[in-house]
Design a protein around this motif. Structure first.
Motif, PDB file in Angstrom:
ATOM      1  N   THR A  85     -65.106 -14.969  47.110  1.00 12.31           N
ATOM      2  CA  THR A  85     -64.435 -15.138  49.143  1.00 12.31           C
ATOM      3  C   THR A  85     -64.626 -13.421  49.503  1.00 12.31           C
ATOM      4  O   THR A  85     -65.602 -12.331  49.116  1.00 12.31           O
ATOM      5  N   ALA A  86     -64.505 -13.643  50.894  1.00  9.85           N
ATOM      6  CA  ALA A  86     -64.542 -12.344  51.401  1.00  9.85           C
ATOM      7  C   ALA A  86     -62.749 -12.654  52.729  1.00  9.85           C
ATOM      8  O   ALA A  86     -62.529 -13.427  52.435  1.00  9.85           O
ATOM      9  N   ARG A  87     -62.632 -11.281  53.232  1.00 10.68           N
ATOM     10  CA  ARG A  87     -61.588 -11.069  53.987  1.00 10.68           C
ATOM     11  C   ARG A  87     -62.314 -12.315  55.284  1.00 10.68           C
ATOM     12  O   ARG A  87     -62.877 -11.440  56.222  1.00 10.68           O
ATOM     13  N   HIS A  88     -61.571 -13.126  55.727  1.00 10.88           N
ATOM     14  CA  HIS A  88     -61.840 -14.005  57.168  1.00 10.88           C
ATOM     15  C   HIS A  88     -62.034 -13.500  58.563  1.00 10.88           C
ATOM     16  O   HIS A  88     -62.733 -13.330  59.090  1.00 10.88           O
ATOM     17  N   ASP A  89     -60.572 -12.547  58.644  1.00  9.55           N
ATOM     18  CA  ASP A  89     -60.328 -11.797  59.329  1.00  9.55           C
ATOM     19  C   ASP A  89     -61.023 -11.027  59.847  1.00  9.55           C
ATOM     20  O   ASP A  89     -62.115 -10.562  60.987  1.00  9.55           O
ATOM     21  N   ALA A  90     -62.068 -10.260  58.886  1.00 12.23           N
ATOM     22  CA  ALA A  90     -62.653  -9.141  58.998  1.00 12.23           C
ATOM     23  C   ALA A  90     -63.919  -9.472  59.472  1.00 12.23           C
ATOM     24  O   ALA A  90     -65.253  -9.074  60.205  1.00 12.23           O
ATOM     25  N   VAL A  91     -64.298 -11.098  59.001  1.00 14.57           N
ATOM     26  CA  VAL A  91     -65.958 -11.480  60.144  1.00 14.57           C
ATOM     27  C   VAL A  91     -65.675 -11.515  60.457  1.00 14.57           C
ATOM     28  O   VAL A  91     -66.933 -10.868  61.383  1.00 14.57           O
ATOM     29  N   ALA A  92     -64.897 -12.409  61.585  1.00 13.70           N
ATOM     30  CA  ALA A  92     -64.695 -12.341  62.671  1.00 13.70           C
ATOM     31  C   ALA A  92     -64.325 -10.947  63.323  1.00 13.70           C
ATOM     32  O   ALA A  92     -64.699 -10.762  64.232  1.00 13.70           O
ATOM     33  N   TRP A  93     -63.403  -9.921  63.038  1.00 19.78           N
ATOM     34  CA  TRP A  93     -63.610  -9.123  63.428  1.00 19.78           C
ATOM     35  C   TRP A  93     -65.014  -8.024  63.918  1.00 19.78           C
ATOM     36  O   TRP A  93     -65.149  -7.160  64.349  1.00 19.78           O
ATOM     37  N   GLY A  94     -65.741  -8.502  61.595  1.00 20.21           N
ATOM     38  CA  GLY A  94     -66.513  -7.417  62.070  1.00 20.21           C
ATOM     39  C   GLY A  94     -67.893  -7.989  63.569  1.00 20.21           C
ATOM     40  O   GLY A  94     -68.127  -7.381  63.969  1.00 20.21           O
ATOM     41  N   TYR A  95     -67.929  -8.778  63.060  1.00 20.44           N
ATOM     42  CA  TYR A  95     -68.933 -10.281  64.048  1.00 20.44           C
ATOM     43  C   TYR A  95     -69.071  -9.089  65.585  1.00 20.44           C
ATOM     44  O   TYR A  95     -69.032  -9.122  66.520  1.00 20.44           O
ATOM     45  N   ALA A  96     -67.358  -9.227  65.965  1.00 25.32           N
ATOM     46  CA  ALA A  96     -66.816  -8.837  67.075  1.00 25.32           C
ATOM     47  C   ALA A  96     -67.160  -7.590  67.599  1.00 25.32           C
ATOM     48  O   ALA A  96     -67.727  -7.562  68.884  1.00 25.32           O
ATOM     49  N   ARG A  97     -66.602  -6.797  66.885  1.00 29.49           N
ATOM     50  CA  ARG A  97     -67.255  -5.105  67.217  1.00 29.49           C
ATOM     51  C   ARG A  97     -68.553  -5.218  67.338  1.00 29.49           C
ATOM     52  O   ARG A  97     -69.086  -4.260  68.473  1.00 29.49           O
ATOM     53  N   ALA A  98     -69.651  -5.788  66.479  1.00 28.46           N
ATOM     54  CA  ALA A  98     -71.466  -5.691  66.257  1.00 28.46           C
ATOM     55  C   ALA A  98     -71.704  -6.330  67.713  1.00 28.46           C
ATOM     56  O   ALA A  98     -72.901  -5.837  68.420  1.00 28.46           O
ATOM     57  N   ALA A  99     -70.544  -7.298  67.965  1.00 33.45           N
ATOM     58  CA  ALA A  99     -71.296  -7.616  68.604  1.00 33.45           C
ATOM     59  C   ALA A  99     -71.749  -7.171  70.523  1.00 33.45           C
ATOM     60  O   ALA A  99     -72.117  -6.838  71.162  1.00 33.45           O
ATOM     61  N   SER A 100     -69.725  -6.359  70.393  1.00 32.32           N
ATOM     62  CA  SER A 100     -69.825  -6.089  71.547  1.00 32.32           C
ATOM     63  C   SER A 100     -70.344  -4.156  71.511  1.00 32.32           C
ATOM     64  O   SER A 100     -70.995  -4.242  72.596  1.00 32.32           O
ATOM     65  N   ALA A 101     -70.337  -3.506  70.652  1.00 33.41           N
ATOM     66  CA  ALA A 101     -71.233  -2.758  70.713  1.00 33.41           C
ATOM     67  C   ALA A 101     -72.640  -2.964  71.456  1.00 33.41           C
ATOM     68  O   ALA A 101     -73.362  -2.309  71.964  1.00 33.41           O
ATOM     69  N   LEU A 102     -73.515  -4.343  70.950  1.00 35.48           N
ATOM     70  CA  LEU A 102     -74.425  -4.293  71.814  1.00 35.48           C
ATOM     71  C   LEU A 102     -74.881  -4.718  73.311  1.00 35.48           C
ATOM     72  O   LEU A 102     -75.538  -5.662  73.559  1.00 35.48           O
ATOM     73  N   GLY A 103     -73.704  -5.467  73.738  1.00 35.02           N
ATOM     74  CA  GLY A 103     -73.271  -5.560  75.028  1.00 35.02           C
ATOM     75  C   GLY A 103     -72.093  -6.991  75.260  1.00 35.02           C
ATOM     76  O   GLY A 103     -72.119  -7.188  76.154  1.00 35.02           O
ATOM     77  N   VAL A 104     -72.085  -7.450  74.246  1.00 39.17           N
ATOM     78  CA  VAL A 104     -72.072  -9.136  74.542  1.00 39.17           C
ATOM     79  C   VAL A 104     -70.591  -8.806  75.047  1.00 39.17           C
ATOM     80  O   VAL A 104     -69.145  -7.814  75.081  1.00 39.17           O
ATOM     81  N   ASP A 105     -69.489  -9.672  76.208  1.00 38.59           N
ATOM     82  CA  ASP A 105     -68.382  -9.512  76.542  1.00 38.59           C
ATOM     83  C   ASP A 105     -67.810 -10.335  76.028  1.00 38.59           C
ATOM     84  O   ASP A 105     -67.698 -11.818  76.326  1.00 38.59           O
ATOM     85  N   ILE A 106     -66.656 -10.296  75.305  1.00 38.74           N
ATOM     86  CA  ILE A 106     -66.071 -11.265  74.490  1.00 38.74           C
ATOM     87  C   ILE A 106     -64.330 -11.314  75.379  1.00 38.74           C
ATOM     88  O   ILE A 106     -63.600 -10.150  75.609  1.00 38.74           O
ATOM     89  N   ILE A 107     -63.618 -12.472  76.157  1.00 41.34           N
ATOM     90  CA  ILE A 107     -63.889 -12.359  76.996  1.00 41.34           C
ATOM     91  C   ILE A 107     -62.101 -13.374  76.072  1.00 41.34           C
ATOM     92  O   ILE A 107     -62.051 -14.640  75.933  1.00 41.34           O
TER      93      ILE A 107
END
Lengths: 415, 94
Positions: free
Chosen positions: A180-202
């Motif tokens: 098992t993994a922490r499901h919210d953390a998967v979403a937040w981790g990807y969001a944080r990493a994508a945002s840091a690379l320049g992706v606009d999360i709207i």
């Protein structure tokens, strides 16, 4: 400002009164033009946005989400990760996903709490036993570690099983790398990493329509105005039919409610994941101590994120049948997510009849474990225009050619 | 628990019923005339609306008969249930 998470940054912020943390992801204004747009801020959409930037260097990317990221099925599943599939195409794809999960905390610099505590599927009759052996053999042939266990061995590994159950426990298979993994953390981790690379999360941005010119997608109309792009990917799970219809597409998808619930938290008492198809039970214990219980599908079309009482009762009865000692635990919380079920329980991941519009759906009851690989392959498809080798068999054309990959059920539980 | 009105037996709990998929789908009269695309439409493509849906149910633990229903998939609220062969009720526009 503190960006990277580490023991050192924790210590530094602790000394500085926690004032230096910056938000995990930016909250940008939508632009009028992007190189790629991803619809859906669940795990698959966020992973797609991340891998577009990371693997393909596309950073002028928008991810649009009607509600908030991770608020749909990504935050509603039972967090199980495994690759105990039967057919070679599925096994290769899902095992790639498990392998990505194994390195994900480090990759994203975000602790997703992936705990490889094993994934057990129990057999309760002679036929179940034969199917378990067949399944274990298929996994081994596909290069995935699997163990077949007889009853004493199952009982030795899983303490507390009912000593005299109505449905005898004759054996089971274990995938040791499942967990098992922490499901919210998967979403937040990807969001944080994508945002840091320049992706606009709207967030809070609903897609109202597609802009299609001459059979080619040119962007999307949203509640925040038009955004133009020649590449659009959608990963919207239960709402796939609704969004696809805006592009004039029909999908072989049915949307059903799948429910889960948790008990009150108790001390650690179950250190693995258990699936018992005969009793309709899917069970694990979260790090907070709650028993996480998955029920079956409500088998009628529904977008009401509710879940029916008969199925809840059946799942609870199954848990008590397997573990009588859990009978006095109280319910804490119940919820449901809307899942996108297709006939062969194999995802749809590929191009559509509209040029430049790509689709990721059909995960049914088992999309969470596929998040990294689903995002990886949709990003590959959007960036190159070619299906990733791991996802080549998952095109929507299989419903016409008949090349179905009939995995019977996506979560291993009979619906 | 949904309470579903069987047109033959009256209101019963959902436990007694089985869902039968989209209503008013007819098997092709000449199967040999169908190409792969036609079969895909007949076998796989179903309405999956977020809103009103015409569907079949079966009172499997009761009279065992099939009947039709119109239900809102946003709320699971039944507009009406009616016998096979009866005309479908008028569906609200939203």
């Amino acid at each position: 400002m503190t960006r990277r998470y580490s023991a050192l940054s924790l210590l530094r912020e602790g000394v500085n009164g926690q004032r230096g943390w910056e938000p995990a992801w930016r909250n940008p204004q939508a632009k009028a033009r992007y190189d790629a747009i991803v619809i859906g801020g669940g795990g698959h959409g966020l992973a797609t946005a991340y891998y577009l930037a990371k693997n393909h260097g596309l950073t002028n990317v928008a991810l649009v989400e009607r509600g908030w990221i991770g608020g749909g099925n990504t935050g509603r599943n039972t967090t199980v990760i495994r690759s105990n599939y039967f057919f070679p195409a599925s096994a290769a794809f899902y095992d790639f996903s498990v392998k990505l999960y194994e390195g994900l905390s480090k990759e994203l610099n975000y602790n997703i709490m992936f705990s490889q505590r094993g994934m057990w599927t129990l057999a309760h009759d002679r036929h179940g036993l034969e199917m378990a052996r067949r399944s274990a053999n298929a996994m081994l042939l596909n290069g995935i570690d699997a163990e077949f266990h007889d009853e004493p061995s199952v009982r030795a590994r899983i303490p507390g099983l009912n000593p005299d159950p109505r449905f005898p426990i004759l054996g089971g298979i274990n995938q040791p790398r499942g967990g098992t993994a922490r499901h919210d953390a998967v979403a937040w981790g990807y969001a944080r990493a994508a945002s840091a690379l320049g992706v606009d999360i709207i967030q809070n941005c609903e897609v109202l329509d597609f802009i299609i010119e001459g059979g080619r997608v040119r962007g999307v109309e949203t509640s925040l105005g038009a955004m133009r792009s020649d590449r659009v990917g959608m990963a919207v799970a239960g709402h796939s039919s609704v969004i696809a219809a805006k592009a004039g597409l029909r999908l072989p998808v049915s949307s059903y409610a799948l429910q889960a619930f948790v008990s009150e938290p108790v001390k650690p008492c179950l250190d693995t994941v258990i699936l018992s198809p005969a009793t309709g039970t899917y069970l694990s214990q979260s790090d907070k101590g709650e028993l996480v219980i998955g029920a079956g599908l409500d088998l009628y079309l529904s977008y009401a994120q509710r879940g029916s009482l008969p199925w809840m009762e059946r799942a609870a009865a199954g848990v008590v049948e397997l573990f009588p000692r859990f009978s006095r635990l109280r319910f804490l919380r119940q919820w449901a997510g809307i899942v996108d079920v297709v006939h062969d329980s194999t995802p749809i991941l590929g191009p559509t009849a509209v040029d430049g519009l790509f689709i990721n759906c059909g995960w049914g009851t088992g999309g969470f474990k596929a998040v990294p690989a689903g995002g990886w392959c949709l990003a590959h498809l959007m960036a190159t225009g070619e299906s990733h080798p791991l996802a080549r068999a998952f095109g929507i054309e299989r419903f016409e050619t008949g090349a179905l990959i009939d995995e019977a059920s996506a979560s291993g539980i009979a619906h | 628990m949904l309470i579903i009105r069987c047109p033959y037996c009256g209101e019963r709990p959902e436990l007694e019923f089985a869902y039968g998929g989209q209503a008013h789908i007819a098997r092709p009269l000449q199967p040999s005339d169908q190409n792969d695309e036609d079969w895909n439409v007949y076998l796989n493509l179903r309405a999956n609306p977020k809103g009103w849906h015409s569907e079949r149910w079966r009172h499997i633990h009761g009279c065992a008969r099939f009947f039709n229903a119109v239900r809102d998939t946003r709320t699971d609220h039944f507009l009406a249930t009616y016998k096979m062969g009866e005309p479908a009720p008028e569906v609200p526009s939203t």
